[in-house]
Design an enzyme around this catalytic site. Sequence first.
Site, PDB file in Angstrom:
ATOM      1  N   SER A  45       0.843  -1.203   0.000  1.00  0.00           N
ATOM      2  CA  SER A  45       0.000   0.000   0.000  1.00  0.00           C
ATOM      3  C   SER A  45       0.877   1.251   0.000  1.00  0.00           C
ATOM      4  O   SER A  45       0.412   2.338  -0.336  1.00  0.00           O
ATOM      5  CB  SER A  45      -0.925   0.015   1.220  1.00  0.00           C
ATOM      6  OG  SER A  45      -0.182  -0.183   2.410  1.00  0.00           O
ATOM      7  N   LYS A 112       4.337 -11.600   3.154  1.00  0.00           N
ATOM      8  CA  LYS A 112       2.898 -11.767   2.877  1.00  0.00           C
ATOM      9  C   LYS A 112       2.719 -12.071   1.399  1.00  0.00           C
ATOM     10  O   LYS A 112       3.317 -11.406   0.544  1.00  0.00           O
ATOM     11  CB  LYS A 112       2.114 -10.510   3.270  1.00  0.00           C
ATOM     12  CG  LYS A 112       0.614 -10.655   2.963  1.00  0.00           C
ATOM     13  CD  LYS A 112      -0.226  -9.606   3.671  1.00  0.00           C
ATOM     14  CE  LYS A 112      -0.246  -8.258   2.989  1.00  0.00           C
ATOM     15  NZ  LYS A 112      -0.786  -8.273   1.594  1.00  0.00           N
ATOM     16  N   GLU A 182      -9.540  -9.601   3.729  1.00  0.00           N
ATOM     17  CA  GLU A 182      -9.849  -8.205   3.371  1.00  0.00           C
ATOM     18  C   GLU A 182     -11.222  -8.100   2.711  1.00  0.00           C
ATOM     19  O   GLU A 182     -11.563  -8.903   1.822  1.00  0.00           O
ATOM     20  CB  GLU A 182      -8.764  -7.659   2.421  1.00  0.00           C
ATOM     21  CG  GLU A 182      -9.014  -6.197   2.028  1.00  0.00           C
ATOM     22  CD  GLU A 182      -7.791  -5.476   1.509  1.00  0.00           C
ATOM     23  OE1 GLU A 182      -6.678  -6.040   1.526  1.00  0.00           O
ATOM     24  OE2 GLU A 182      -7.961  -4.318   1.077  1.00  0.00           O
TER      25      GLU A 182
HETATM   26  O1  KIV Z   1      -0.491  -3.369   1.565  1.00  0.00           O
HETATM   27  C1  KIV Z   1      -1.122  -3.328   2.638  1.00  0.00           C
HETATM   28  O2  KIV Z   1      -0.983  -2.375   3.403  1.00  0.00           O
HETATM   29  C2  KIV Z   1      -2.008  -4.458   2.934  1.00  0.00           C
HETATM   30  C3  KIV Z   1      -3.069  -4.405   3.981  1.00  0.00           C
HETATM   31  C4  KIV Z   1      -3.458  -5.772   4.421  1.00  0.00           C
HETATM   32  C5  KIV Z   1      -2.973  -3.503   5.092  1.00  0.00           C
HETATM   33  O3  KIV Z   1      -1.894  -5.441   2.258  1.00  0.00           O
END
Ligand code: KIV
Length: 278
Positions: A45, A112, A182
């Site tokens: 993000s 992630k 999400e």
């Molecule tokens: O990129 C991000 O900030 C995310 C969210 C889950 C907060 O993937």
Amino acid sequence: MGKSVLNFQKLKDNNEKIAMLTAYDYSTAQVLDKAGIDGILVGDSLAMVALGYENTYNITIDEMLIFVKAVARGAKNSFIIGDMPFMSYNLTVEQGLENASKMIKAGANAVKLEGCNDHITELTKRCVESGIPVLSHLGFTPQLMNTLGGHKIQGKTADNTEKILECAKQLEKAGAFAVVLELIPSASAEYITRNLTIPTIGIGGGRNCSGQIVVTDDILGKFTDFTPKFIKKFANLHDTVLLGVENYKKEVKEGLFPSDNESFELAENEKEKLNVTE
Ligand code: KIV
């Protein structure tokens, strides 16, 4: 307990909520660390929030590493997760492993990965086997925005919720330590959470997830381009910063800043030589 994924499972097993936030820079990471946030995500993000892009597609792994390093320098105690950016893990398992290892070498404790298919499941398994913990991300996954047709709520039917659960179970079996959910109705997220062993971390997933994550700049009112419905503002940094900048500008223009307090003195005899009075 030191920095490890064990803490996330322990919190879920003890029915304690997990509080996670994003950070992209050194000083924000320091504050989150001081507050004892359970996990800091260096989210992609940052492409929008810190770099002003329209979406997350333009950020590269090498750019992400700069931010991961800054956060790692600021957050000495928190568990740090590096978000793998668009196409940095989608080509082959080897490509994903190589880039995930760069995240760890830069100071992240985990990575992630968005989505769920055979490739992501295999990559999750191989990362975990190699000592790279994986946080999965299901429901609305921004890197698939063009496929999903925009910011759309997922899991709106029982069938679709079962599909998300199936994916989550697959990733749990592959070794993911938690899964971000999400933009999912609260009841659907509750159902998924109840049927998993690993924790769920909601973002627009309601209160029954095992924990929550949001973009720090959103909840502190610093990023104001758009505010999702699931955001509550805990501060209004935009207005605070604006006021500070306006006051600074006014004092500079009026000659009030810097005052003697913020200036350095020259000895009287040296002043005489220069013929200055200040
Ligand atoms: O990129 C991000 O900030 C995310 C969210 C889950 C907060 O993937």
